[in-house]
Design an enzyme around this catalytic site. Structure first.
Site, PDB file in Angstrom:
ATOM      1  N   ASP A  97     117.576 131.543  45.673  1.00  9.67           N
ATOM      2  CA  ASP A  97     117.561 131.327  47.112  1.00  9.67           C
ATOM      3  C   ASP A  97     116.123 130.983  47.517  1.00  9.67           C
ATOM      4  OD1 ASP A  97     118.267 131.403  49.845  1.00  9.67           O
ATOM      5  OD2 ASP A  97     119.690 133.014  49.459  1.00  9.67           O
ATOM      6  N   ASP A 193     117.683 127.970  52.173  1.00  5.69           N
ATOM      7  CA  ASP A 193     117.990 128.704  53.388  1.00  5.69           C
ATOM      8  C   ASP A 193     117.655 127.873  54.631  1.00  5.69           C
ATOM      9  OD1 ASP A 193     118.665 131.380  54.606  1.00  5.69           O
ATOM     10  OD2 ASP A 193     116.628 131.162  55.379  1.00  5.69           O
ATOM     11  N   GLU A 243     121.865 125.334  53.162  1.00  8.04           N
ATOM     12  CA  GLU A 243     122.486 126.047  54.273  1.00  8.04           C
ATOM     13  C   GLU A 243     122.107 125.298  55.543  1.00  8.04           C
ATOM     14  OE1 GLU A 243     122.578 130.488  56.269  1.00  8.04           O
ATOM     15  OE2 GLU A 243     120.668 129.618  55.668  1.00  8.04           O
ATOM     16  N   ASP A 318     125.803 137.222  55.209  1.00  9.87           N
ATOM     17  CA  ASP A 318     125.609 137.236  56.664  1.00  9.87           C
ATOM     18  C   ASP A 318     126.918 137.296  57.442  1.00  9.87           C
ATOM     19  OD1 ASP A 318     122.828 137.092  56.591  1.00  9.87           O
ATOM     20  OD2 ASP A 318     122.798 134.898  56.625  1.00  9.87           O
TER      21      ASP A 318
END
Length: 550
Positions: A97, A193, A243, A318
């Protein structure tokens, strides 16, 4: 993206809640290594690990203070290298990530930036003499005052997460250098991200909303991602997924089209806002099923037509647990968890399974705000209560929407702390851990876990999962999502009942002609109909058929 990548399945791991090798309150990298045999048995191809870099943990690791070192809570670089090697031996790639829209305010770059306006690192971040009216996604203003200089820095998230200035070529150079460091170690891919927020409109205009119009899919974002591809991805066999916050279909086709050389695929979240009444997250509400189908159908058809590629998901670190959100986590937990798996995994794209989803883990339903650890959740609680919302109504929203719903410890067995750790976990267990766990699911051939394993195997066997087009057959039905996929002489028919009521369904006549030799591939009731000609669907029933035309 090659065909093998298009048939792959990714398993997301939130290391803090996955497994503790050391017996501590939080999971660690060796805890992931301990479970590699299980993940290989499940059949997944990649592991996406959420951040384990050094961090003050104001946002559970998404506030990175050192991109080159492992946070001691998770282990050491030697532990990571062992995990990487052991995963590779089992044919599993590890994806990292990458959080580069912002850094922690504890990062050396930001600490240098605070030394004065003439410091070379000052321009690594975004500063203004006066704030505009943009809002933080965690509540309040997106600007924080630096008293020493009298300027404000931008933070689209928490005030401890300062946004990087991607217009500065030195920022891009430093980010690409860091990504190459990890790629050189042998990681198999990157999840980026909120990567579509990195380019801000330099005018920083006032907004009639929260400012997102001026930084979402910003003016130079595609340029920056193409540079990232040239500097990091080119010449490497990497799985890359972005994302994309509040994005558009048009942009995601561009981000993921192979000829543009940006990313392999994209996450979007439009389908996960169908239980936000009036766009408000922090209200308890039922989901809009017609909207859910419409959004997923539009993205299936649009990405297929445009040559882009979807990352498919119900859950992540999330989001609430999908069996609680779109299914029934009580009487029909098993049936609805299987149905939701079938509905997602038969779509075109790359499925992502979030830890615990494959055993049907549900929201924990914590009764008190003190049981929650998430900064966004706690901020929302205080904001809602200060705004006059009652305790019961506030907690109903928290129980339904909190990010901590997905962050309770992974449930491995019925031992103390569910096999997560010998020590007391950092957050409480879900109350069903004694019965809903991996050990019990592996023993039961009719479990949610075995259903996921079958779906993973099917995706690798039949090209129609990878290449087929998409057609929704029930766009306006209040309970059924039925869709068909086809490529050359191969078809899929997917029938899913999203309700606890029995429903009758018969496919259009064109799907029942003599040249359709339908085969039932997967179902969530043992006595499912072998042929789709006419079905009386039971609560949360799902049927997956394949035909080869002759």
């Amino acid at each position: 993206m090659n065909k093998n990548l298009k048939s792959a399945v990714v398993y997301q791991i939130y290391p803090k809640s996955f497994h503790s090798h050391g017996g501590g309150a939080t999971g660690d990298l060796l805890g992931v290594a301990d479970k590699l045999d299980y993940l290989a048995w499940l059949g997944v191809d990649y592991l996406w690990l959420t951040p384990f870099y050094r961090s003050p943990q104001h946002d559970n690791g998404y506030d990175v203070s050192d991109y080159y070192s492992i946070d001691p809570a998770y282990g050491s670089m030697a532990d990571f290298e062992l995990l990487l090697a052991e995963a590779r031996l089992r044919g599993i790639g590890v994806m990292l990530d990458i959080v580069v829209n912002h850094t922690s305010t504890d990062h050396p770059w930001f600490r240098q930036a605070l030394q004065g306006r003439d410091n070379p690192y000052r321009d690594f971040y975004i500063w203004r003499d006066q704030p505009n009216n943009w809002g933080s996604k965690f509540g309040g203003s997106a600007w924080e005052l630096d008293p020493a200089s009298g300027q404000y820095y931008l933070h689209l998230f928490d005030k401890t997460q300062a946004d990087l200035n991607w217009d500065n070529p030195e920022v891009r150079r430093a980010v690409f250098e860091m990504m190459n460091f990890w790629a050189d170690k042998g990681v198999a891919g990157f999840r980026l991200d909120v990567i579509n927020l990195i380019s801000k409109d330099p005018a920083f205009s006032e907004d009639d909303s929260d400012g997102r119009h001026f930084y979402t899919d910003g003016p130079r974002v595609h340029e920056y991602l193409q540079q990232m591809h040239r500097e990091v991805f080119a010449g490497r066999d990497l799985m890359t997924v972005g994302e994309m916050s509040s994005t558009s279909l048009e942009h995601c086709v561009a981000y993921s089209h192979p000829e543009r050389r940006e990313l392999s695929m994209t996450f979007n979240f439009h389908h996960l806002k169908v239980d936000y009444p009036g766009g408000e997250k922090w209200r308890a509400a039922r989901f809009d099923f017609i909207a859910l189908k419409r959004i997923l159908s539009d993205w299936q058809s649009g990405m297929h037509a445009g040559g882009g590629w979807n990352a498919l998901f119900w859950c992540n670190h999330d989001q609430p647990r999908v069996v609680s959100r779109f299914g029934d986590d009580g009487r029909y937990r098993v049936e609805s968890a299987k149905m939701l798996a079938t509905a997602l995994h038969a779509l075109q794209g790359t499925p992502y399974i979030y830890q615990g989803e494959e055993i049907g883990m549900a929201n924990p339903g914590f009764a008190d705000i003190d049981a929650y650890r998430d900064v966004e959740t706690r901020n929302a609680y205080h904001r809602l209560r200060a705004g006059g919302l009652g305790e019961a109504e506030t907690m109903a929203a928290i129980r339904q929407k909190s990010r901590d719903n997905s962050r309770t410890p992974m449930q491995w067995d019925d031992s103390r702390h569910a096999g997560f750790s010998r020590g007391v976990p950092w957050i409480g267990l879900a109350p069903d851990a004694a019965t809903v766990n991996v050990a019990a699911a592996r023993r039961d051939p009719d479990s949610v876990l075995h259903h996921y394993r079958r779906l993973i195997a099917l995706r690798k066997r039949y090209p129609v999962f990878r290449d087929g087009d998409y057609r929704c057959l029930t766009p306006d039905d209040p309970a059924l999502w039925v869709y068909a996929r086809a490529v050359e002489q191969e078809k899929l028919l997917v029938i899913c009942n999203f309700s606890a009521e029995e429903r009758d369904y018969s496919p259009p006549a064109e799907y029942l002609t003599a040249d359709h030799g339908w085969q039932l591939l997967c179902a969530n009731y043992a006595d499912a109909a072998a042929n789709p000609a006419r079905a009386r669907l039971r609560p949360y029933e799902s049927l997956l058929y394949r035909a080869e035309l002759f």
